[in-house]
Design an enzyme around this catalytic site. Sequence first.
Site, PDB file in Angstrom:
ATOM      1  N   MET A 145       0.843  -1.202   0.000  1.00 31.06           N
ATOM      2  CA  MET A 145       0.000   0.000   0.000  1.00 31.06           C
ATOM      3  C   MET A 145       0.879   1.254   0.000  1.00 31.06           C
ATOM      4  SD  MET A 145      -3.475  -0.869   1.961  1.00 31.06           S
ATOM      5  CE  MET A 145      -2.936  -0.603   3.643  1.00 31.06           C
ATOM      6  N   HIS A 163       8.915   1.138   3.625  1.00 29.37           N
ATOM      7  CA  HIS A 163       9.957   1.178   4.651  1.00 29.37           C
ATOM      8  C   HIS A 163      10.818  -0.084   4.530  1.00 29.37           C
ATOM      9  CE1 HIS A 163       7.313  -1.639   6.642  1.00 29.37           C
ATOM     10  NE2 HIS A 163       6.340  -0.748   6.677  1.00 29.37           N
ATOM     11  N   GLU A 164      11.673  -0.299   5.525  1.00 28.77           N
ATOM     12  CA  GLU A 164      12.615  -1.427   5.476  1.00 28.77           C
ATOM     13  C   GLU A 164      11.918  -2.791   5.448  1.00 28.77           C
ATOM     14  OE1 GLU A 164      16.057  -1.127   5.175  1.00 28.77           O
ATOM     15  OE2 GLU A 164      15.423   0.934   4.771  1.00 28.77           O
ATOM     16  N   HIS A 172       9.092  -3.474   3.786  1.00 23.80           N
ATOM     17  CA  HIS A 172       8.800  -3.680   2.362  1.00 23.80           C
ATOM     18  C   HIS A 172      10.088  -3.987   1.597  1.00 23.80           C
ATOM     19  CE1 HIS A 172       5.517  -0.752   3.602  1.00 23.80           C
ATOM     20  NE2 HIS A 172       4.810  -1.736   3.106  1.00 23.80           N
ATOM     21  N   GLY A 201       4.714 -10.288   3.968  1.00 20.54           N
ATOM     22  CA  GLY A 201       5.417 -10.226   5.250  1.00 20.54           C
ATOM     23  C   GLY A 201       4.705 -11.026   6.331  1.00 20.54           C
ATOM     24  N   GLU A 202       5.506 -11.627   7.211  1.00 18.73           N
ATOM     25  CA  GLU A 202       4.941 -12.317   8.374  1.00 18.73           C
ATOM     26  C   GLU A 202       4.368 -11.311   9.373  1.00 18.73           C
ATOM     27  OE1 GLU A 202       8.111 -14.823   9.791  1.00 18.73           O
ATOM     28  OE2 GLU A 202       7.867 -16.250   8.132  1.00 18.73           O
ATOM     29  N   GLN A 256      -2.934 -12.430   7.204  1.00 18.91           N
ATOM     30  CA  GLN A 256      -3.033 -12.172   5.761  1.00 18.91           C
ATOM     31  C   GLN A 256      -2.243 -13.222   4.975  1.00 18.91           C
ATOM     32  OE1 GLN A 256      -2.790  -8.172   3.722  1.00 18.91           O
ATOM     33  NE2 GLN A 256      -0.661  -8.755   3.563  1.00 18.91           N
ATOM     34  N   SER A 274       6.043  -0.281  10.429  1.00 18.09           N
ATOM     35  CA  SER A 274       4.711  -0.185   9.840  1.00 18.09           C
ATOM     36  C   SER A 274       4.509   1.221   9.314  1.00 18.09           C
ATOM     37  CB  SER A 274       3.650  -0.489  10.908  1.00 18.09           C
ATOM     38  OG  SER A 274       2.375  -0.074  10.460  1.00 18.09           O
ATOM     39  N   ARG A 293       1.906   2.712   9.493  1.00 21.86           N
ATOM     40  CA  ARG A 293       1.032   3.382  10.465  1.00 21.86           C
ATOM     41  C   ARG A 293       1.797   3.933  11.665  1.00 21.86           C
ATOM     42  NH1 ARG A 293      -3.027  -0.665   8.646  1.00 21.86           N
ATOM     43  NH2 ARG A 293      -4.765   0.530   7.806  1.00 21.86           N
TER      44      ARG A 293
HETATM   45  P1  AMP Z   1       1.375  -2.933   3.484  1.00 26.15           P
HETATM   46  O1  AMP Z   1       1.960  -1.875   2.599  1.00 26.15           O
HETATM   47  O2  AMP Z   1       1.299  -2.545   4.923  1.00 26.15           O
HETATM   48  O3  AMP Z   1       0.093  -3.504   2.936  1.00 26.15           O
HETATM   49  O4  AMP Z   1       2.421  -4.131   3.453  1.00 26.15           O
HETATM   50  C1  AMP Z   1       2.821  -4.711   2.239  1.00 26.15           C
HETATM   51  C2  AMP Z   1       3.577  -5.978   2.542  1.00 26.15           C
HETATM   52  O5  AMP Z   1       4.733  -5.669   3.328  1.00 26.15           O
HETATM   53  C3  AMP Z   1       2.751  -6.982   3.339  1.00 26.15           C
HETATM   54  O6  AMP Z   1       2.995  -8.291   2.840  1.00 26.15           O
HETATM   55  C4  AMP Z   1       3.270  -6.814   4.744  1.00 26.15           C
HETATM   56  O7  AMP Z   1       3.149  -7.974   5.546  1.00 26.15           O
HETATM   57  C5  AMP Z   1       4.739  -6.489   4.489  1.00 26.15           C
HETATM   58  N1  AMP Z   1       5.306  -5.783   5.640  1.00 26.15           N
HETATM   59  C6  AMP Z   1       4.849  -4.639   6.207  1.00 26.15           C
HETATM   60  N2  AMP Z   1       5.592  -4.326   7.294  1.00 26.15           N
HETATM   61  C7  AMP Z   1       6.522  -5.296   7.421  1.00 26.15           C
HETATM   62  C8  AMP Z   1       7.574  -5.540   8.355  1.00 26.15           C
HETATM   63  N3  AMP Z   1       7.814  -4.735   9.384  1.00 26.15           N
HETATM   64  N4  AMP Z   1       8.337  -6.634   8.170  1.00 26.15           N
HETATM   65  C9  AMP Z   1       8.100  -7.495   7.135  1.00 26.15           C
HETATM   66  N5  AMP Z   1       7.122  -7.313   6.232  1.00 26.15           N
HETATM   67  C10 AMP Z   1       6.345  -6.232   6.358  1.00 26.15           C
END
Ligand code: AMP
Length: 286
Positions: A30, A34-35, A37, A147-148, A153, A185, A187
């Site tokens: 989305m 960050h690190e 991603h 990501g775990e 999800q 995150s 957020r």
């Molecule tokens: P998002 O942009 O929050 O929808 O996340 C996109 C992808 O990045 C998802 O598969 C998340 O699980 C992964 N992700 C987000 N934050 C982290 C993190 N701190 N460590 C590992 N993967 C992450």
Amino acid sequence: MKIVETIAEVREQVKQWKKEGLTVALVPTMGYLHEGHRSLMERARKENDRVVVSVFVNPTQFGPNEDLASYPRDLEHDAALCDSVGVDLIFHPAPEEMYPKGFCSFVDMDVLTKELCGLSRPVHFRGVCTVVSKLFHIVTPDRAYFGEKDAQQLAVIKRMVLDLNLDIEIVGCPIVREADGLAKSSRNTYLSPEERKAALVLSRSIFAGKKLAESGETDAHKLVQAMTDIISAEPLARIDYVKVVDLLTMQQIDKLDRPFLAAIAVYIGKTRLIDNFMVQAGGAGA
Ligand code: AMP
């Protein structure tokens, strides 16, 4: 690196790559990268010939009172990060490109989505399954990286791929944390300095829970209690859930006698944060 906004342009590019016999990876995001991603993209870069990153704040996975409008966005920053990893293509569609007028087909799932985040976010996983299915059909990747951090999800996507016979390998990547433990995150940017300190209660409870499980505890309720006690001691924190579930079915368990997920969702002020740890094999103490 190309940035495209239409489905037709993605299809055209991927068609060309496939003609050349190249493997294609997809990293759905989305944005506001960050690190965490970055770790997904780096893994995708290593394991595939071409890497596509989607940057799309998906409206259908947000409930009516959630943060769709305020969710942080910064495509310029995202493009620079993707470029530095060697991403080949960013897909950055407008909402109308993904959900044109008259859109009314959704991908829904039972069981796994009725627990944890699915309880407090009832439309969330329908939106996730729908948008990820669409991205899979548009990009037709060989592998997709998740990501775990969002463990439910990841389990839901793996189940969807199995149930719908999608020929895509789903790769889960470990949680990336700040130096002090807070899971990265997009957020986290909502947190005030005081809330940022209070947010450490999430990772503290996760680390303590993991230690307890590794020390041989077999009672899931004791694990939940120990983690709950740590979070409850923080005045700025309000628990949404602290649960231990079967890693495959996302259903609550009593005994730590199988692969499990310990997951928490906690409000710090108005910001809802999640964290977790998994024990993959043999249960506690393995
Ligand atoms: P998002 O942009 O929050 O929808 O996340 C996109 C992808 O990045 C998802 O598969 C998340 O699980 C992964 N992700 C987000 N934050 C982290 C993190 N701190 N460590 C590992 N993967 C992450």
